[in-house]
Design a protein around this motif. Sequence first.
Motif, PDB file in Angstrom:
ATOM      1  N   VAL A 322      34.355  30.680  41.391  1.00 13.99           N
ATOM      2  CA  VAL A 322      33.358  29.902  40.653  1.00 13.99           C
ATOM      3  C   VAL A 322      32.048  29.861  41.432  1.00 13.99           C
ATOM      4  CG1 VAL A 322      32.764  27.583  39.852  1.00 13.99           C
ATOM      5  CG2 VAL A 322      35.048  28.490  39.423  1.00 13.99           C
ATOM      6  N   TYR A 323      32.146  29.555  42.720  1.00 19.33           N
ATOM      7  CA  TYR A 323      30.963  29.456  43.575  1.00 19.33           C
ATOM      8  C   TYR A 323      30.224  30.798  43.624  1.00 19.33           C
ATOM      9  CZ  TYR A 323      28.297  28.411  47.854  1.00 19.33           C
ATOM     10  OH  TYR A 323      27.311  28.205  48.786  1.00 19.33           O
ATOM     11  N   ALA A 324      30.978  31.889  43.742  1.00 19.05           N
ATOM     12  CA  ALA A 324      30.365  33.219  43.799  1.00 19.05           C
ATOM     13  C   ALA A 324      29.657  33.551  42.489  1.00 19.05           C
ATOM     14  CB  ALA A 324      31.428  34.270  44.113  1.00 19.05           C
ATOM     15  N   GLU A 325      30.276  33.220  41.373  1.00 22.26           N
ATOM     16  CA  GLU A 325      29.644  33.519  40.080  1.00 22.26           C
ATOM     17  C   GLU A 325      28.371  32.708  39.891  1.00 22.26           C
ATOM     18  OE1 GLU A 325      31.182  35.107  36.510  1.00 22.26           O
ATOM     19  OE2 GLU A 325      33.084  34.053  36.877  1.00 22.26           O
ATOM     20  N   GLU A 437      34.888  42.905  44.262  1.00 21.59           N
ATOM     21  CA  GLU A 437      36.283  42.981  44.705  1.00 21.59           C
ATOM     22  C   GLU A 437      37.176  41.910  44.083  1.00 21.59           C
ATOM     23  OE1 GLU A 437      36.320  42.814  48.923  1.00 21.59           O
ATOM     24  OE2 GLU A 437      35.288  44.741  49.198  1.00 21.59           O
ATOM     25  N   ASN A 438      36.590  40.821  43.601  1.00 22.21           N
ATOM     26  CA  ASN A 438      37.414  39.683  43.186  1.00 22.21           C
ATOM     27  C   ASN A 438      37.212  39.229  41.752  1.00 22.21           C
ATOM     28  OD1 ASN A 438      38.784  38.577  45.860  1.00 22.21           O
ATOM     29  ND2 ASN A 438      36.705  39.203  46.389  1.00 22.21           N
ATOM     30  N   ILE A 439      36.270  39.816  41.035  1.00 21.41           N
ATOM     31  CA  ILE A 439      36.077  39.471  39.628  1.00 21.41           C
ATOM     32  C   ILE A 439      35.949  40.770  38.847  1.00 21.41           C
ATOM     33  CG2 ILE A 439      34.573  38.323  37.952  1.00 21.41           C
ATOM     34  CD1 ILE A 439      33.770  36.374  40.143  1.00 21.41           C
ATOM     35  N   ALA A 443      40.574  42.655  40.074  1.00 18.23           N
ATOM     36  CA  ALA A 443      41.024  41.300  40.391  1.00 18.23           C
ATOM     37  C   ALA A 443      42.109  40.843  39.418  1.00 18.23           C
ATOM     38  CB  ALA A 443      39.844  40.337  40.349  1.00 18.23           C
ATOM     39  N   VAL A 444      41.956  41.195  38.124  1.00 17.09           N
ATOM     40  CA  VAL A 444      42.979  40.820  37.124  1.00 17.09           C
ATOM     41  C   VAL A 444      44.309  41.473  37.474  1.00 17.09           C
ATOM     42  CG1 VAL A 444      43.655  41.054  34.718  1.00 17.09           C
ATOM     43  CG2 VAL A 444      41.303  40.421  35.282  1.00 17.09           C
ATOM     44  N   THR A 445      44.263  42.757  37.819  1.00 10.94           N
ATOM     45  CA  THR A 445      45.497  43.457  38.195  1.00 10.94           C
ATOM     46  C   THR A 445      46.154  42.810  39.408  1.00 10.94           C
ATOM     47  OG1 THR A 445      44.562  45.533  37.353  1.00 10.94           O
ATOM     48  CG2 THR A 445      46.445  45.688  38.868  1.00 10.94           C
ATOM     49  N   ARG A 446      45.331  42.484  40.401  1.00  8.55           N
ATOM     50  CA  ARG A 446      45.876  41.857  41.602  1.00  8.55           C
ATOM     51  C   ARG A 446      46.488  40.491  41.292  1.00  8.55           C
ATOM     52  NH1 ARG A 446      41.754  42.673  44.426  1.00  8.55           N
ATOM     53  NH2 ARG A 446      40.741  40.644  44.309  1.00  8.55           N
ATOM     54  N   ASP A 447      45.834  39.720  40.410  1.00  8.28           N
ATOM     55  CA  ASP A 447      46.368  38.404  40.034  1.00  8.28           C
ATOM     56  C   ASP A 447      47.706  38.541  39.311  1.00  8.28           C
ATOM     57  OD1 ASP A 447      44.167  37.243  41.162  1.00  8.28           O
ATOM     58  OD2 ASP A 447      43.115  36.909  39.260  1.00  8.28           O
ATOM     59  N   LEU A 448      47.799  39.541  38.422  1.00 10.38           N
ATOM     60  CA  LEU A 448      49.046  39.749  37.691  1.00 10.38           C
ATOM     61  C   LEU A 448      50.174  40.160  38.632  1.00 10.38           C
ATOM     62  CD1 LEU A 448      47.753  41.598  34.489  1.00 10.38           C
ATOM     63  CD2 LEU A 448      48.663  39.269  34.627  1.00 10.38           C
ATOM     64  N   LEU A 449      49.869  41.018  39.585  1.00 12.04           N
ATOM     65  CA  LEU A 449      50.883  41.428  40.544  1.00 12.04           C
ATOM     66  C   LEU A 449      51.351  40.245  41.389  1.00 12.04           C
ATOM     67  CD1 LEU A 449      49.421  44.853  41.743  1.00 12.04           C
ATOM     68  CD2 LEU A 449      51.437  44.483  40.297  1.00 12.04           C
ATOM     69  N   ARG A 450      50.411  39.384  41.762  1.00 12.71           N
ATOM     70  CA  ARG A 450      50.767  38.204  42.546  1.00 12.71           C
ATOM     71  C   ARG A 450      51.646  37.270  41.731  1.00 12.71           C
ATOM     72  NH1 ARG A 450      45.626  35.608  44.718  1.00 12.71           N
ATOM     73  NH2 ARG A 450      45.481  37.691  45.647  1.00 12.71           N
TER      74      ARG A 450
END
Length: 509
Positions: A322-325, A437-439, A443-450
């Motif tokens: 959020v802060y980065a966006e 790297e994070n949005i 990032a969606v793929t990494r979140d799903l894997l996690r």
Amino acid sequence: MRGPHNLLRLIRTGATFERTGAMAQVLEAMNAPPRLRVALRVLAWPFRWLGLKGDPALPPATRALTALGPAYIKFGQTLATRPDVVGTEMAEQLRYLQDKLPPFSMAEAHATVAEELGLSVEEVFSEFSEPVAAASIAQVHKARLASNGQKVAVKILRPGVERAFQTDIDAFYFAASMIEALLPQTRRLRPADVIAHFDATVQGELDLRLESASAAEFADNTANDDGFAVPRPVWGLSGRRMMTLDWAEGVPMSDRAAVDALGVDKSAIGTRVLQLFLRHALRDGLFHGDLHQGNLKITPDGTLVALDFGIMGRIDEYTRRVYAEILFGFIRRDYRRVAEVHFEAGYVPPDRDIDEFARALRSVGEPIFGMDATQISMARLLAYLFEVTERFGMETRTELILLQRTMVVVEGVARSLDPRINIWKVAGPVVEEYISENIGPRAVTRDLLRTARVLSRFGPRLPQLVENALIAQSQPDQGAGSGRGGGPLLWLAVGGALFAAGVVLGTLI
């Protein structure tokens, strides 16, 4: 004790500022409205005799803050980094608070070491200097280990500092409760929660075992950061009231003449201070929360050395995004997206107009772009931001207090090195790197894997959960629940699908 007796403490605070001459100086430096100046001085004058005298050799504001105690000194340390808010002259005076306070005696330092380690100073150290720096909470000695000759820094808490802080914080709690009771419109700012956050931060700073842990973690996180170094703790010689770290060579950033004598590129170092702070906050979620000049050294090759890890900030991954966006939106001048992020994160009540909020953000951001940094009045900018938050009913976000405060401090440090530095231009590359790297798809793929990894760990429990749901649904008094929750078949389908996904993806990770 947070009772009405704290009213005397608050009256004494105002009286001390008036008696030392700090009231007029501070109000003038911060360009306070004339009516406010008159009102505060009229209220404080009758109680002037209650004020603490302080050290007459010090300038008024520094004299008042040192007399009032460690919590007030912390506030002064922050103001010392903001010449654009309090003026260059006062900022220079307040730098005294960062590492030049009167030290306590060597006898007390020796006694603390003996109490914490069960050994005398002479048994542990072959050399143990007079204090080389003294601040509001602790002082530092340069020493050499008797065992191997290693040079170290020994940090020791001031005697009685815990009680002194608690006295100040109790008064702050009382003031917050009075403000909320007398001025209901301030409740959105959550004064009591702000003080509670400050209280928790200070309590962590008063246990040097926690600071040792923070130093070790911060050193691990930043080991590969070019031009940045963190001394590591010596665990066997650290305790609650003392800690021992590797000695850090370098010139204190607070010593301007010494920094100039190094001949380093101060503009490049100012840029690095800002970018490293942002990188630590966004990349690691762990950042130095007290990064003023007194806690930084510069080596002859321009490396920044961080000191004093009592105040460290943490932000979770969602808040980082959020802060980065928000920062990225400001950098790109996409105020509509900045407004959307505020609404999506719940920072602005959903009943407010998003287009009006975007327009208000534009009025804050646009004057900054295309303007030389020396022309920007941070005091006026902060005042207008406060108006915007009030107009749109935004509550104080306690999880962002330290981040926002440190951002202000770090910008002040960078400006002391390069008055023309522009925070938005400097922040751009770091924020863009984090966003890429994070949005987005990666990032969606990494979140799903996690998520799959977590589900795979709970896989063995899913059949029992489904069976429990079936039994519950079969009870006569809960039969209507099948329509309410989708029925046991839905539970079975969802549970089976989640379990299958978790097992399959879990084996791929």
